[in-house]
Design a protein around this motif. Structure first.
Motif, mmCIF file in Angstrom:
data_model
loop_
_atom_site.group_PDB
_atom_site.id
_atom_site.type_symbol
_atom_site.label_atom_id
_atom_site.label_comp_id
_atom_site.label_asym_id
_atom_site.label_seq_id
_atom_site.Cartn_x
_atom_site.Cartn_y
_atom_site.Cartn_z
ATOM 1 N N THR A 35 0.765 -1.296 0.049
ATOM 2 C CA THR A 35 -0.076 0.046 0.009
ATOM 3 C C THR A 35 0.824 1.246 0.039
ATOM 4 O O THR A 35 1.632 1.442 1.037
ATOM 5 N N TYR A 37 0.841 5.345 0.220
ATOM 6 C CA TYR A 37 -0.116 6.067 1.071
ATOM 7 C C TYR A 37 0.302 7.481 1.406
ATOM 8 O O TYR A 37 1.594 7.538 1.331
ATOM 9 N N SER A 44 -6.627 7.468 2.533
ATOM 10 C CA SER A 44 -5.453 6.443 2.989
ATOM 11 C C SER A 44 -5.794 6.057 4.238
ATOM 12 O O SER A 44 -5.769 5.039 4.782
ATOM 13 N N GLY A 72 3.611 9.148 -1.051
ATOM 14 C CA GLY A 72 2.563 9.519 -1.974
ATOM 15 C C GLY A 72 2.987 10.603 -2.919
ATOM 16 O O GLY A 72 3.833 10.225 -3.706
ATOM 17 N N VAL A 177 -3.806 7.812 -4.266
ATOM 18 C CA VAL A 177 -3.519 6.908 -2.907
ATOM 19 C C VAL A 177 -4.641 6.867 -2.074
ATOM 20 O O VAL A 177 -5.836 7.820 -2.323
ATOM 21 N N PRO A 178 -4.771 5.700 -1.665
ATOM 22 C CA PRO A 178 -4.049 4.875 -1.309
ATOM 23 C C PRO A 178 -3.841 3.983 -2.759
ATOM 24 O O PRO A 178 -5.039 4.061 -3.145
#
Length: 224
Positions: A35, A37, A44, A72, A177-178
């Protein structure tokens, strides 16, 4: 050794360690979840606190291999040999939160079971402009050292750690994002299902014996 190399190596070690604790998984690989983020992005924060961390807590260690990358769409520049963040999508507070997270990941040797309680706490408790208040609350609550985190955050090491998160993010070619990858794959369909029904996605993807949480889950319609 480059910190990126350490980070990638730690992910591999984490996956191997997870597999080693499985006594009846018939060699099944954990479902790999990456992930990307941002610390103050509401989407996120929602995913980390209502999907990723709760799903981790429900499932045995061998079922999921989790990696998070805090950066990010931040921007940075070098000043006097140090990387300095000068613009984050959700303001200066997000730059602070991203950097704190990068330090926490490094301090826990990139072991998701060790760092996710702290990351979750920060995401739940942080208000814009009040990252340090959340840190003072979350560090003792999750058995981490606030002073060590601050030392890292204020050091060249901390800025380098955040810079390396940026390099990993750029290599991931994210557009929002995420950004969620499942077993190295990403699509709008994967993103939608993982963001809304991560437990269901992991349960379907895992090839070992069905964990208790998967047997007990409320089945939802997965798109696709």
């Amino acid at each position: 050794m480059m910190l990126t190399t350490v980070f990638v190596a730690a992910v591999v070690v984490s996956a191997a360690s997870a597999a080693s604790v499985c006594s009846d998984c018939d060699g099944a690989e954990p479902v790999d979840i990456v992930t990307y983020y941002e610390a103050m992005c509401p989407f996120s924060r929602k995913f980390l606190t209502t999907q990723l961390y709760p799903t981790m807590k429900l499932l045995p260690d061998n079922v999921m291999n989790v990696t998070i990358v805090p950066y990010g769409f931040a921007h940075e520049k070098q000043e006097n040999g140090k990387w300095v963040m000068y613009n984050c999508q959700h303001g200066p507070s997000e730059c602070i939160g991203n950097a704190i997270a990068a330090c926490v990941l490094n301090m826990t040797a990139y072991d998701a079971r060790e760092y996710m309680p702290m990351i979750n706490c920060m995401e739940v408790n942080t208000r814009h402009g009040h990252q340090m208040e959340a840190l003072s609350k979350c560090a003792p609550a999750t058995n981490m050292s606030e002073s060590e985190i601050l030392t890292c955050y204020n050091s060249t090491e901390g800025s380098e750690l955040h810079h390396q998160m940026g390099q990993i993010t750029h290599a991931g070619h994210i557009h929002y994002v995420p950004h969620i990858n499942i077993n190295g794959q990403h699509s709008k369909l994967i993103q939608y299902n993982a963001y809304n029904h991560l437990l269901e996605v992991v349960c379907q993807a895992y090839k070992g014996p069905e964990p208790a949480a998967c047997k007990a889950r409320q089945h939802v319609a997965i798109v696709g």
